[in-house]
Design an enzyme around this catalytic site. Structure first.
Site, short mmCIF file in Angstrom:
data_model
loop_
_atom_site.label_atom_id
_atom_site.label_comp_id
_atom_site.label_asym_id
_atom_site.label_seq_id
_atom_site.Cartn_x
_atom_site.Cartn_y
_atom_site.Cartn_z
N GLY A 15 8.91 -29.59 13.13
CA GLY A 15 8.08 -30.57 12.43
C GLY A 15 6.74 -30.01 12.00
O GLY A 15 5.76 -30.74 11.93
N LEU A 17 4.54 -27.60 8.98
CA LEU A 17 4.38 -27.77 7.54
C LEU A 17 5.65 -27.46 6.76
O LEU A 17 6.04 -28.21 5.87
CB LEU A 17 3.25 -26.88 7.03
CG LEU A 17 1.84 -27.45 7.17
CD1 LEU A 17 0.80 -26.40 6.78
CD2 LEU A 17 1.67 -28.70 6.32
N PHE A 143 -10.61 -13.28 1.34
CA PHE A 143 -9.77 -12.99 2.50
C PHE A 143 -9.36 -11.52 2.42
O PHE A 143 -9.68 -10.85 1.43
CB PHE A 143 -8.52 -13.89 2.49
CG PHE A 143 -8.49 -14.94 3.57
CD1 PHE A 143 -9.52 -15.82 3.72
CD2 PHE A 143 -7.41 -15.03 4.45
CE1 PHE A 143 -9.49 -16.80 4.73
CE2 PHE A 143 -7.37 -15.99 5.44
CZ PHE A 143 -8.40 -16.88 5.58
N GLN A 258 2.94 -9.07 13.28
CA GLN A 258 1.53 -8.93 12.90
C GLN A 258 0.58 -9.14 14.08
O GLN A 258 0.76 -10.05 14.87
CB GLN A 258 1.18 -9.96 11.82
CG GLN A 258 -0.28 -9.92 11.40
CD GLN A 258 -0.54 -10.69 10.10
OE1 GLN A 258 -0.74 -11.89 10.11
NE2 GLN A 258 -0.48 -9.98 8.99
N HIS A 260 -3.35 -9.96 14.69
CA HIS A 260 -4.53 -10.45 13.98
C HIS A 260 -5.76 -9.74 14.54
O HIS A 260 -5.93 -9.65 15.75
CB HIS A 260 -4.66 -11.96 14.17
CG HIS A 260 -5.64 -12.60 13.22
ND1 HIS A 260 -7.00 -12.39 13.32
CD2 HIS A 260 -5.45 -13.42 12.16
CE1 HIS A 260 -7.60 -13.08 12.35
NE2 HIS A 260 -6.69 -13.70 11.64
N LEU A 270 -7.35 -17.79 18.17
CA LEU A 270 -7.63 -17.28 16.83
C LEU A 270 -9.06 -17.58 16.38
O LEU A 270 -9.56 -18.68 16.55
CB LEU A 270 -6.65 -17.92 15.84
CG LEU A 270 -6.85 -17.59 14.36
CD1 LEU A 270 -6.55 -16.14 14.07
CD2 LEU A 270 -5.98 -18.49 13.50
N GLU A 273 -9.86 -15.25 9.78
CA GLU A 273 -10.22 -14.18 8.86
C GLU A 273 -11.30 -14.65 7.88
O GLU A 273 -12.04 -13.84 7.31
CB GLU A 273 -8.96 -13.77 8.08
CG GLU A 273 -9.10 -12.56 7.19
CD GLU A 273 -7.73 -12.01 6.80
OE1 GLU A 273 -6.90 -11.78 7.70
OE2 GLU A 273 -7.49 -11.79 5.61
N ARG A 304 -4.60 -7.01 7.40
CA ARG A 304 -4.69 -7.19 8.86
C ARG A 304 -4.12 -6.01 9.63
O ARG A 304 -4.67 -5.64 10.67
CB ARG A 304 -3.95 -8.47 9.26
CG ARG A 304 -4.69 -9.70 8.84
CD ARG A 304 -3.92 -10.96 9.16
NE ARG A 304 -4.72 -12.12 8.80
CZ ARG A 304 -4.28 -13.37 8.86
NH1 ARG A 304 -3.05 -13.62 9.25
NH2 ARG A 304 -5.07 -14.37 8.52
N HIS A 372 0.07 -12.21 16.33
CA HIS A 372 -0.31 -13.41 15.59
C HIS A 372 0.82 -14.00 14.76
O HIS A 372 0.94 -15.20 14.67
CB HIS A 372 -1.49 -13.08 14.68
CG HIS A 372 -1.97 -14.22 13.85
ND1 HIS A 372 -2.47 -15.37 14.41
CD2 HIS A 372 -2.03 -14.40 12.51
CE1 HIS A 372 -2.83 -16.21 13.44
NE2 HIS A 372 -2.56 -15.66 12.28
N ARG A 408 1.90 -9.47 6.42
CA ARG A 408 1.55 -10.68 5.68
C ARG A 408 0.05 -10.69 5.41
O ARG A 408 -0.74 -10.36 6.28
CB ARG A 408 1.92 -11.91 6.49
CG ARG A 408 1.34 -13.19 5.93
CD ARG A 408 1.83 -14.41 6.65
NE ARG A 408 1.19 -14.67 7.93
CZ ARG A 408 -0.05 -15.14 8.08
NH1 ARG A 408 -0.83 -15.34 7.03
NH2 ARG A 408 -0.54 -15.39 9.28
#
Lengths: 648, 253
Positions: A15, A17, A143, A258, A260, A270, A273, A304, A372, A408
């Site tokens: 559930g 996004l 970013f 990845q 971070h 977190l 960024e 990253r 991450h 990513r």
């Protein structure tokens, strides 16, 4: 009383996004959709995304000249040419629509202010006049790894705002959400997916849901890194596990993990960024900006994987700040000022106060790289349909669609959840509309019985076995220290041995809690073996890949090798097999030829094969590896050569 | 770092509410667990330690463990709080943990907030009531950054349920919208993209379940982990609602 067997048209597992956006699309097309979620949907890990969502709107001065083509270029370079370029192009073209749709659903995007604005760019305070005619358009911040300011944001709570808006749509459409439920296996007949077996996390009881289409949207598998992750406790990779357990569906690029650069030390929470995008610096223990030496062009805003490697190297060189929890570095955002920190980076302000007891307007923030994001996941075609099993789809972080390749870019995953949710949701609805749910319920009852037996077997085991929590902790130590930012053949071999031992231990582990109901110890035990199996696919995939690409860095093979490794790892592993089996498919149709990313190393082993010759075999090879036919022809959504205008 | 230099760590004594509705032999009671305090120990760390070393059946909820997802609301020494960001160093040695009241109990410290919040969202129709369908070809409608920030301020609620648990009315009236619900209504009310009229809003918020059901004790504002300005939110709702009423009367004349 719980119903043992339920049916729906579209079953969405997860559930967050991606899952909710997919369910909305299916429901809007007239399909009955049901969402299963471990937690109430608004508590999904999408809510923790902070800094932004990439879309080429070109709304501010530093975004002038941006376009989906430039976004495509950045994404492919960021992926270190591991991405499927057609998927990256679809993504870049549709991201602006997804961002604007969120505005329509109610996201209070931060907006462009016409007139004089004060920014920090590459260490300098800069005043820029934003055009009056752009006042009130969706604002964008810088970013990592992007040529333009492209990250749309709502303070530092972008994921939260997006998730609440999307969940509002789910409520509006009356879509059924079953929260506190966990899928434990897929129901299938060997060629078609028929639904899933579910454990209720209120009662501990099992039920089955049969569906025309089943969508895995369970997010990443960061928790195989134990405490060394920014991920929520619920990111245990269950979606990848249930796909792997079929023995039919392959996972893609599991070794692409990845790290971070900036998570709070030691908690791993977190820190966006966006802090560096808005002008924050990284400092070593001598308060020196080491990223300026390491990456003169992009500085703190390289990708990253590159920034995390420089940070890890800096600490290996003894320039980290010592602490009881190991070394860390500093993030300096003091110069951004309290007003900026308490509006555009409000969540960072809160996190610093709540979890480090510090005021980031006056003090340095202790940070270090931590696991991450999972670039790997359930391998799907461009419609989001899984390889080798019709009717099974995957979206978002759970999927390997694959627009991220081996790294990513920040802000690309939030955008992916919405873009792929919309697109795959349409395909899912079309699939469900085109078939009837005519299937033998025996498949469901057999899978249900197998799941119940697995739980009963755990509860039956007695004596003095290892603790599941010790096994979990050992897995995390192995993964972080032997399958981490820097990898080598020797350490990866050790990791594989460690994990084999832990898999044995798991088979002998004993539960101390036999309580009826959900039984939290049993609930975790039921996930543990799957997590270990995922960890094994990561370690073995990393051991086999004797090159360095994106976040996968081998100290013994430090160069990207396009001659031998311009491909995607696929792994299948039936539950009753002792070892996974690996195969490699071409990355996808190539439009932008492999080259230098614009940051990081410019050394690599070039491919000798021509692009045309590489592309000739892609379709057949991928089909041979299980790719199902997509609605539109492969390559139909590449904008061939469009990038040439932007590459000089 | 002063905590680490202390000579001896404290021994913490946790008194925790226990009840497993799925176990017919279970009766509501409290259990006591003792653990040694470690530096920067949060209740997230403490509860996991208790579960992993003392009682593997202990039920509680965490997800993000960074005060963003709202999963871990519970009563900490009589006060609703997010457990993940509560440090034991801010508490006495004796720590009482109870589940949030006003929500259905799942087991021990775990409560069903999902059903409550979905119900609230349905009753208040907590979504943008737009006039036009989305046009994928169109540029976004403009909004001032100040307004976006004001809406975002209301949007920051994480639905942890602390305000609901602290509310004298919500504890006796399961339909009362409480702080989270009223804040949600105000958030949509101030959003120009939502086309509901004052009259539409009057039905949502003017009854006993709405802002006039509030007794004004304001515990909600005291316990809100996100420090939402609930006093201002209620004043805004009262003003808007009564304003709508007067306008409606004027129309009848």
């Amino acid at each position: 009383m719980i119903t043992r067997l339920e049916t729906t048209d579209v079953l969405v597992i997860g559930g967050g996004l991606a899952g909710e956006r997919c369910a909305i699309e299916a429901a809007a097309a007239g399909q009955e959709a049901m969402i299963l979620s471990l937690v109430p949907p608004r508590r999904s890990h999408s809510c923790a995304a902070q800094g932004g969502m990439q879309a080429a709107l070109a709304n501010c001065v530093k975004a002038e000249g941006d376009s989906p083509t430039v976004h495509f270029l950045d994404t492919v370079r960021g992926s270190d040419w591991g991405a499927d370029q057609e998927v990256a192009n679809i993504f870049a073209e549709e991201a602006p629509v997804a961002v604007r749709e969120l505005a329509h659903f109610g996201v209070p995007w931060s907006r462009v202010k016409g007139g004089r604005n004060h920014y920090f760019i590459k260490g300098e305070a800069v005043d820029i006049d934003e055009a009056a005619e752009n006042d009130g358009l969706i604002g964008q911040r810088d970013f990592g790894g992007t040529a333009k300011w492209r990250a749309c944001y709502a303070a530092a709570g972008t994921g939260h705002a997006a998730l609440y808006a999307i969940d509002s749509e789910v409520v509006r459409l009356g879509i059924t959400v079953r929260d506190r439920t966990e899928v434990v296996s897929l129901i299938h007949d060997g060629s078609r997916c028929l639904g899933a077996v579910v454990r209720c996390l209120r009662t501990g009881k099992y039920f089955a849901v049969m569906a025309k289409a089943t969508v895995i949207a369970t997010g990443g598998y960061g928790r195989i890194y134990g405490q060394y992750t920014s991920n929520a406790t619920i990111n245990e990779g269950t979606g990848a596990v249930i796909a792997l357990d079929t023995g039919i569906v392959p996972l893609g690029n599991m070794e692409a993990v990845q790290f971070h650069p900036t998570t709070l030390s030691p908690s791993g929470i977190l820190v966006t960024e966006g802090c560096r995008g808005d002008g924050g610096y990284l400092l070593d223990k001598n308060l020196h900006r080491f990223m300026v030496d390491a990456e003169p062009e992009k500085q703190e805003l390289a990708s990253r994987d590159v920034v995390s490697r420089h940070m890890a190297q800096c600490m290996r060189d003894g320039k980290g700040v010592d602490s009881p929890y190991g070394p860390h570095l500093w993030l300096d955002i003091r110069h951004l000022g309290e007003e900026h920190l308490r509006t555009k980076l409000l969540e960072v302000w809160d996190i610093c106060r709540d979890f480090a007891g510090l005021n980031p307007a006056e003090e340095l923030v202790p940070v270090r790289p931590t696991q991450h994001y999972s670039m790997g996941g359930v391998r799907v075609n461009k419609d989001g349909e899984a390889y080798s099993l019709s009717g099974l789809f995957a979206v978002g972080e759970a999927a390997c669609w694959d627009m991220h390749g081996f790294n990513r870019l920040g802000g690309n995953s939030l955008a992916e959840t919405l873009v792929s949710g919309r697109l795959v949701g349409r395909r899912v609805a079309e699939h469900a509309a085109g078939i009837s749910l005519r299937a033998d319920t025996g498949y469901a009852f057999d899978a249900l019985a197998a799941a119940e037996k697995r739980a009963a077997d755990w509860l039956k085991r007695s004596g003095n076995g290892p603790s599941i929590y010790d096994i979990r902790d050992a897995m995390g130590e192995t993964m972080m220290h032997k399958v981490g930012i820097f990898r080598s053949g020797d350490e990866l071999q050790e990791a594989v041995s460690d994990l084999a031992q832990l898999l044995d231990d798991c088979d002998n582990a004993v539960l101390r809690c036999k309580d009826p109901g959900v039984n939290p110890e049993l609930a975790f035990a039921l996930r543990l073996k799957g997590m270990l199996r995922l960890a094994m696919t990561v370690a073995m995939g990393a051991r086999a890949r004797t090159e360095s690409r994106g976040a996968h860095f081998r100290t013994d093979f430090p160069l990207r090798n396009d001659e031998e490794w311009l491909n995607r790892t696929l792994v299948r592993w039936a539950a009753d097999q002792p070892e996974p089996s690996f195969s490699y498919e071409p990355t996808g149709l190539i439009d932008l030829p492999p080259g230098h990313r614009g940051y990081g190393s410019d050394e690599r082993i070039e491919m000798t094969q021509s692009i045309d010759s590489y592309n000739e075999s892609v379709l057949d090879e991928q089909a041979r590896h299980g790719r199902l036919a997509s609605n539109e022809d492969m390559g139909s959504r590449l904008s061939r050569g469009a990038w040439q205008e932007f590459v000089h | 770092m002063s905590q680490e230099t202390k000579e001896t760590a404290r021994r913490l004594r946790f008194e925790i509410f226990r009840f497993n509705p799925e176990d017919e032999n279970s009766e509501p009671h409290t259990d006591v667990f003792e653990i040694d305090e470690t530096p920067f120990m949060s209740l997230y760390i403490a509860l996991n330690k208790i579960r992993e070393t003392h009682d593997p059946g202990l039920q509680f909820d965490f997800a993000c463990r960074s005060a963003i997802c709202g999963s871990c609301g519970m009563m900490v020494n009589g006060r609703p709080a997010l457990a993940c960001r509560t440090l034991t160093s801010d508490l006495p040695e004796n720590i009482q943990l109870y589940p949030l009241p006003a929500f259905k109990l799942v087991g021990d410290l775990s409560v069903d907030t999902g059903t409550w919040f979905r119900g609230m969202a349905e009753r208040t129709e907590a979504w943008i009531h737009e006039r036009q369908p989305f046009d994928p070809e169109a540029q976004e409608a403009r909004m001032s950054d100040d307004l976006a920030e004001a809406i975002y301020e209301g949007d920051r609620c994480i639905e942890c349920g602390c305000c609901v648990a602290s509310c004298g009315v919500a504890n006796v009236d399961s339909e009362f919208l409480a702080g989270a619900g009223l804040n949600r209504v105000a958030r949509f009310m101030m959003d120009p993209r939502d086309q509901r009229s004052d009259g539409d809003w009057f039905d949502v918020v003017a009854g006993d379940e709405g802002v006039f059901g509030c007794l004004g004790m304001m515990a909600c504002a005291d316990v809100c982990p996100k420090e939402l300005p609930l006093l201002e939110v209620y004043a805004y709702l009262r003003r808007k609602t009564l304003g709508a009423r007067f306008v409606a009367r004027d129309d009848k004349k």
